[in-house]
Design a protein around this motif. Structure first.
Motif: not given
Length: 407
Positions: A131-137, A151-164
């Motif tokens: 898994l990668s913490l930084t790539e788009d989930v 609201t979030a169109r065009g933005y990436e979300v990664n695993l670090a975002n979800l966990l934090s």
């Protein structure tokens, strides 16, 4: 599932409680060293009593008195010192109606502490380059997609975002399901808020990476990612990657609780002392709230992070441990599955938990090898402040203020 549970072991634990031999796990059936017993006595007989909603100490009392005052039926505690589990004891009744005493192997719902153990699993998989913490989930998801949102169109979300909790997603927490009541049969159903799910669909409420927004819904996305990526039940993944390697023998993410574990599980109680219907709620939101465990098992989890952070037989790589406990977004105190805190100049990581009928809290030092885990079968966790303060003072954690549990 990784849950050692037999009626014989449970009854043996009760006998030990009755004859006063509920000895620290670290010492088995050997006499407790005098120095350790002194620390235990501080908690059992000289607990600091705080004036409600203040940091003012009004006196001292016994643990039994404070449990009665807060109407806490059972309390289980584990104390870490010098990077080792120093002692663990349990008090009161796991099941007050049947007069079943709590023991150090009595299982409690960890609630949101599940998020910390879930995060350690992710970090282990990152070390293994699975898994990668930084790539788009989005690359990991096919059975469910992140919701489309202006609201979030065009933005990436990664695993670090979800966990934090910096992904900007909704659904703070979950109330679980009464035993016998209809409940969702898949993680996707919960994410979509599909009946009989009792929580709304997970949606974007802010842009990712703009701030901290606690989201059990975001942790549920991590659960879906693990299930999709490894094509295995979530509990199987957590057993293999965390619970079995860390010898968390009295722990399971399996929901509902397996039959073989139920005779050693605490009953959940309201503040009034009334038991929950069906004894406890079921939490299919396993990564966010589904762990059943003991303070001693959670001590193994804390020690694993402490050793990894200090490069001592690390369960995960040292840099991975540093990433996990460091705030992901500037201006927050939230790492990956953990909260940052401090006692004086000593950095700690911590997390609390609040399920229906259960409360829990842990904290661990990153540099001194100290820590504590407390679990109760009550909705009232005000006793935590008194216990943590007393242990911190007795073990010289060197801080004037108490850590407030994060839930």
């Amino acid at each position: 599932m990784y849950c050692v549970s037999t009626r014989f072991i449970h009854l043996l634990g009760i006998v030990y409680f009755i004859i006063g031999c509920q000895i620290a796990t670290a010492y088995g059936q050997k006499p407790v060293p005098k120095e350790v017993q002194t620390h235990i006595d501080a908690v059992e007989t000289n607990l600091a009593v705080f004036f409600p909603k203040t940091d003012s100490i009004t006196g001292y009392a016994s643990l039994a008195e404070r449990m009665a005052y807060y109407n806490v039926n059972a309390l289980s505690i584990a104390v870490i010192n010098n990077g080792k589990l120093e002692w663990a004891k349990a008090y009161g009744f796991a099941n007050a109606e049947d007069r079943i005493e709590a023991t150090p192997t009595t299982m409690f719902q960890a609630a949101s502490i599940s998020k910390s153990v879930n995060a350690l699993c992710v970090m282990k998989l990152v070390d293994e380059k699975k898994l990668s913490l930084t790539e788009d989930v989005r690359k990991y998801l096919s059975g469910w997609r992140l919701p489309i949102s202006d609201t979030a169109r065009g933005y990436e979300v990664n695993l670090a975002n979800l966990l934090s909790h910096t992904a900007g997603l909704s659904v703070h927490g979950f109330e679980g399901y009464e035993v016998g009541k209809p409940m969702p049969t898949s993680t996707v159903a919960i994410l979509n808020g599909k009946p009989p799910t009792n929580s709304p669909a997970v949606q974007f409420v802010t842009k990712p990476n703009v701030g901290f927004k606690y989201s059990g819904g975001g942790i549920l996305v991590v659960q879906e990612i693990l299930e999709e990526q490894f094509n295995l039940p979530y509990t199987t993944i957590l057993d293999k990657k965390v619970l079995i390697p860390l010898q968390m023998k009295h722990s399971t993410f399996t929901q509902p609780l397996p039959v073989e574990c139920r005779d050693k599980a605490a009953v959940g109680y309201r503040v009034t002392g009334k038991p929950l219907t069906g004894k406890w709620h079921i939490y299919p939101e396993q990564a966010a709230a589904g762990l059943w465990t003991t303070p001693s098992d959670l001590a193994n989890f804390i020690i694993a992070i402490q050793k990894s952070y200090n490069k001592k037989k690390g369960f995960i790589k040292q840099q991975t441990a540093h990433t996990m406990v460091t705030p992901y977004l500037a201006g927050t105190k939230v790492g990956l599955g953990v909260f940052e805190s401090a006692w004086g100049d000593t950095p700690f990581f911590n997390h609390g938990g609040a399920n229906e009928g259960f409360r829990s809290f842990y904290c661990g030092s990153l540099t001194t090898g100290k820590g504590i885990v407390i679990m109760i079968n009550s909705d009232n966790d005000r006793i935590f402040k008194e216990i943590v303060y007393t242990v911190a003072k007795d073990y010289n954690w060197k801080n004037e203020k108490t850590i407030q549990p994060n839930k």
